[in-house]
Scaffold this active site. Structure first.
Site, PDB file in Angstrom:
ATOM      1  N   TYR A   1       0.837  -1.203   0.000  1.00 25.39           N
ATOM      2  CA  TYR A   1       0.000   0.000   0.000  1.00 25.39           C
ATOM      3  C   TYR A   1       0.874   1.256   0.000  1.00 25.39           C
ATOM      4  O   TYR A   1       0.633   2.203  -0.765  1.00 25.39           O
ATOM      5  CB  TYR A   1      -0.903  -0.030   1.229  1.00 25.39           C
TER       6      TYR A   1
ATOM      7  N   LYS B   1       1.038   4.229  -2.893  1.00 31.97           N
ATOM      8  CA  LYS B   1       0.733   5.622  -2.586  1.00 31.97           C
ATOM      9  C   LYS B   1       1.948   6.523  -2.789  1.00 31.97           C
ATOM     10  O   LYS B   1       1.800   7.692  -3.176  1.00 31.97           O
ATOM     11  CB  LYS B   1       0.209   5.734  -1.150  1.00 31.97           C
TER      12      LYS B   1
END
Length: 235
Positions: free
Chosen positions: A141, A145
């Site tokens: 993740y 990002k």
């Protein structure tokens, strides 16, 4: 900060931060269309899968037809789960990158020609403070990002001269369906790290998107990442 008359496409706007942004934009005078794999809720919607190139092309074409154009794009579709790198299945990595990073690229690429042709546009992508500081069990993740933040800076330099301003928002932990599924230990540990002492609410992030979409409020933001994050990152 009003955006009266602006046509906004909110991708991933059926829930969480995306839904709060859709509500805030509509209340500020925008015409809002939600694109999601789920039913859109309060606002008109279309079905769109950000991991499928044809679905994105068809969805953006439908959005342009229904709205008469796109002035503001919000990329808010995302997935979030936990896995340590040593035991992370490759499919978990790929799915996160596909939704959280490649999906941003596909939707943005499809919308850009419409914005550059009209020489006005705002592109706002939801990143995360974890793309800056990282987190155990969330390398996939955080990598996605961080990629969003780099993509935002680079694209902003490409298209600002055409009147299209590209920025990102990196919220801290926010109470949504996604974060509700994180382990209690992770949630408790993260809460203890926050100077504010609590997770945020989606409605507390949405005004940052309104600032970036508005005139004159958003006029000078180019390639920026704004941080409504309960103090988790202080850039």
């Amino acid at each position: 900060m009003r955006i009266t008359g602006r046509r906004a496409l909110v991708v991933g706007g059926a829930g969480g931060i995306g839904a709060a942004i859709a509500d805030t934009f509509a209340d500020a005078g925008a015409t809002v269309l939600v694109a999601d794999r789920r039913p859109p809720g309060r606002h008109p919607g279309i079905t769109l899968d950000v991991t499928d190139e044809q679905s994105v092309a068809d969805g953006v074409a439908e959005a342009v037809a229904r709205l008469g154009g796109i002035d503001v794009l919000v990329n808010s579709a995302g997935v979030l789960d936990q896995a340590e790198v040593a035991t992370m299945p490759t499919e978990t990595w790929r799915r996160t990158i596909d939704v959280d990073l490649t999906g941003v690229f596909l939707v943005t690429r499809a919308v850009l020609p419409h914005m550059t042709a009209q020489r006005w546009g705002r592109i706002i992508t939801i990143a995360s403070q974890l793309g800056i500081k990282g987190s155990p069990s969330m390398a996939h993740y955080a990598a996605a990002k961080a990629g969003v933040i780099g993509f935002t800076k680079s694209l902003a330099q490409e298209v600002a001269g055409a009147g299209v301003l590209v920025n990102a928002i990196a919220p801290g932990p926010v109470e949504t369906e996604m974060t509700a599924d994180l382990t209690p230990d992770w949630r408790a540990g993260k809460t203890a790290e926050l100077p504010l002492g609590r997770f945020g609410a989606a409605a507390e992030v949405a005004p940052t998107a309104l600032l970036l979409a508005s005139e004159p409020g958003g006029n000078l933001y180019v390639g920026q990442t704004l941080h409504p994050n309960s103090g988790d990152v202080m850039p």
